[in-house]
Design a protein around this motif. Sequence first.
Motif, mmCIF file in Angstrom:
data_model
loop_
_atom_site.group_PDB
_atom_site.id
_atom_site.type_symbol
_atom_site.label_atom_id
_atom_site.label_comp_id
_atom_site.label_asym_id
_atom_site.label_seq_id
_atom_site.Cartn_x
_atom_site.Cartn_y
_atom_site.Cartn_z
ATOM 1 N N MET A 261 0.858 -1.206 0.000
ATOM 2 C CA MET A 261 0.000 0.000 0.000
ATOM 3 C C MET A 261 0.888 1.246 0.000
ATOM 4 S SD MET A 261 -2.961 -1.079 2.745
ATOM 5 C CE MET A 261 -3.865 0.472 2.574
ATOM 6 N N PRO A 262 0.879 2.018 -1.090
ATOM 7 C CA PRO A 262 1.843 3.129 -1.199
ATOM 8 C C PRO A 262 1.766 4.094 -0.022
ATOM 9 C CG PRO A 262 0.595 2.858 -3.237
ATOM 10 C CD PRO A 262 -0.023 1.938 -2.241
ATOM 11 N N GLU A 263 0.547 4.325 0.494
ATOM 12 C CA GLU A 263 0.411 5.349 1.546
ATOM 13 C C GLU A 263 1.086 4.956 2.866
ATOM 14 O OE1 GLU A 263 -1.904 3.529 0.004
ATOM 15 O OE2 GLU A 263 -3.811 3.483 1.091
ATOM 16 N N ILE A 264 1.368 3.669 3.061
ATOM 17 C CA ILE A 264 2.056 3.282 4.301
ATOM 18 C C ILE A 264 3.339 2.485 4.040
ATOM 19 C CG2 ILE A 264 0.083 3.345 5.903
ATOM 20 C CD1 ILE A 264 -0.092 0.253 5.528
ATOM 21 N N ALA A 265 3.697 2.294 2.756
ATOM 22 C CA ALA A 265 4.814 1.379 2.415
ATOM 23 C C ALA A 265 6.075 1.650 3.249
ATOM 24 C CB ALA A 265 5.118 1.473 0.925
ATOM 25 N N GLU A 266 6.396 2.929 3.460
ATOM 26 C CA GLU A 266 7.637 3.251 4.178
ATOM 27 C C GLU A 266 7.545 2.911 5.666
ATOM 28 O OE1 GLU A 266 10.051 6.546 3.664
ATOM 29 O OE2 GLU A 266 9.608 6.821 1.539
ATOM 30 N N ARG A 267 6.315 2.685 6.112
ATOM 31 C CA ARG A 267 6.130 2.355 7.534
ATOM 32 C C ARG A 267 6.025 0.856 7.752
ATOM 33 N NH1 ARG A 267 4.564 6.384 10.861
ATOM 34 N NH2 ARG A 267 4.189 8.363 9.841
ATOM 35 N N VAL A 268 6.136 0.085 6.701
ATOM 36 C CA VAL A 268 5.940 -1.366 6.834
ATOM 37 C C VAL A 268 7.276 -2.092 6.736
ATOM 38 C CG1 VAL A 268 4.805 -3.414 5.902
ATOM 39 C CG2 VAL A 268 3.616 -1.213 5.852
ATOM 40 N N ILE A 269 7.514 -2.949 7.710
ATOM 41 C CA ILE A 269 8.692 -3.817 7.697
ATOM 42 C C ILE A 269 8.157 -5.233 7.500
ATOM 43 C CG2 ILE A 269 10.600 -4.713 9.084
ATOM 44 C CD1 ILE A 269 10.595 -1.986 10.539
ATOM 45 N N THR A 270 8.512 -5.856 6.389
ATOM 46 C CA THR A 270 7.992 -7.188 6.071
ATOM 47 C C THR A 270 9.042 -8.236 6.423
ATOM 48 O OG1 THR A 270 6.744 -6.206 4.249
ATOM 49 C CG2 THR A 270 6.980 -8.601 4.234
ATOM 50 N N VAL A 271 8.599 -9.230 7.200
ATOM 51 C CA VAL A 271 9.512 -10.308 7.614
ATOM 52 C C VAL A 271 9.120 -11.574 6.871
ATOM 53 C CG1 VAL A 271 10.408 -11.630 9.570
ATOM 54 C CG2 VAL A 271 9.608 -9.295 9.909
ATOM 55 N N ASN A 272 10.116 -12.310 6.418
ATOM 56 C CA ASN A 272 9.843 -13.554 5.718
ATOM 57 C C ASN A 272 11.049 -14.469 5.931
ATOM 58 O OD1 ASN A 272 8.743 -15.467 3.894
ATOM 59 N ND2 ASN A 272 7.806 -13.822 2.704
ATOM 60 N N GLY A 273 11.028 -15.621 5.307
ATOM 61 C CA GLY A 273 12.150 -16.541 5.468
ATOM 62 C C GLY A 273 11.916 -17.783 4.645
ATOM 63 N N LEU A 274 12.923 -18.643 4.600
ATOM 64 C CA LEU A 274 12.832 -19.830 3.752
ATOM 65 C C LEU A 274 12.334 -21.058 4.510
ATOM 66 C CD1 LEU A 274 16.050 -19.575 1.532
ATOM 67 C CD2 LEU A 274 13.888 -18.373 1.340
ATOM 68 N N SER A 275 12.222 -20.972 5.842
ATOM 69 C CA SER A 275 11.933 -22.160 6.663
ATOM 70 C C SER A 275 10.712 -22.936 6.201
ATOM 71 C CB SER A 275 11.705 -21.759 8.123
ATOM 72 O OG SER A 275 12.913 -21.398 8.724
ATOM 73 N N LYS A 276 9.615 -22.244 5.989
ATOM 74 C CA LYS A 276 8.339 -22.942 5.787
ATOM 75 C C LYS A 276 8.109 -23.269 4.311
ATOM 76 C CE LYS A 276 7.893 -21.721 10.110
ATOM 77 N NZ LYS A 276 7.827 -22.519 11.296
ATOM 78 N N ALA A 277 8.205 -22.270 3.430
ATOM 79 C CA ALA A 277 7.851 -22.480 2.014
ATOM 80 C C ALA A 277 8.814 -23.436 1.326
ATOM 81 C CB ALA A 277 7.839 -21.142 1.283
#
Length: 416
Positions: A234-250
């Motif tokens: 969402m452009p209006e909040i993109a700079e406020r979002v920290i997305t966490v991910n990883g390889l463990s599950k997928a």
Amino acid sequence: MLLSRRVSELKASSTVAVMNRAKDLARQGVDVLSFAAGEPDFDTPERIKRAAIDALLAGQTKYMPTLGDPDTRAAIADKATRENHIPGVTPEHVGVSSGGKHALYVIYQCLFDVARPGEPQAEMVLQTPSWVSYAPLAELAGAKVVEVPTTAASSFKMSPEQLKAAISPRTRVVMLNSPSNPCGTMYSEPELRALGGVIAEAARTTAPDITVVSDEIYEKIVYGGVPHFSIGSMPEIAERVITVNGLSKAYAMTGWRVGYTITSGAAGLKFMKAMGTLQGQMTTNITSFVYPAIGIALRECASEVETMRRAFAGRAELIYSLVQKIPGLTAARPTGAFYLFPDVSAHFGRTGPDGRAIRSAQDFCESLLAVQRMACVPGEDFGGCGQNHIRLSFACSEGQIEQGMARLGEFVRALR
Ligand code: PMP
Ligand code: GLU
């Protein structure tokens, strides 16, 4: 030896504890059926292993850049742009950590302070039930956790109104996890957009320092007809979002310990610099010959991921239909991740076949393990109404699911 209060008072991870206990029993030759570990039973795809082996044999055994080598960071930035539609992500906006759990530890340390006397405590809004590690790790960093209780009736999702009511001028983080561990449910795009709207409004008015930490580690394991959506797009909040991910599950890589963080724009660069400083003092880099395997996983393993996703979809249907037939157990239909989270509280007040009084999910799980040699995680440490639930991880074969649900049914029928 005098131990720090910080660690002496830290709650141990109950998911890790039950998982290790089940693995110990299996090692001792006990015929235990484990529904405890949030860990795929598949092996890591061959070509991912090959990439690490080749790098190891080629001598990639030295220290490497803390947040990842340029090629790995580019592969993650490209994935974030292409798949998650997060704007403003360059390789410098991403960082690699030793698992999603380590990423979360570092993120919280970068965002929260321990309040000084007279200072208000920074807050983290966290819906419950939620994964056992969020609250302890945030509290360790100095946060006060503000819980938003959810129930099975709303598929364990908070409403925009609930989120709005939980936000205060002290809110630094809104923690999101979709698909959810332990609930097995997920937000739709319109639902996340509505929550994003609340966050954008709060950032303009009551909570100027608000940030979203979005744990999307189960993004690929979805099967309920609801596509995964990244709130960071969402452009209006993109700079406020920290997305966490990883390889463990997928990618079935739990033991490899690979997690990564995605940020956006100028705020993201500032954050990533802080993350690099902290990780530079903690871990330097992840295991160096693992880096090339990350690019291979993200760029070349879509078909392996799809095979595993389909297997999880079949297992979800199977376990859901079998649990519905067990007297007194009710569960929300799983749409993502690999967990079923049935309410077992209808049986509280009864007595297990081993003579144990079943007053809680913990008692239920202890008695189930003793009588039927079946391990699952009691819901207490997930918070909120979790205390009425048990978590069944169905990252195991359909045969084990059939056998396990037969044992669970037998156990419930033997309660007095
Ligand atoms: N987030 C969630 C919701 C999880 O279930 C897990 C599972 N351990 C993690 C993060 C962390 O996983 P890992 O450290 O293996 O990347
Ligand atoms: N996340 C998995 C689980 O919830 C693995 C254990 C852990 O890290 O909590 O079971």
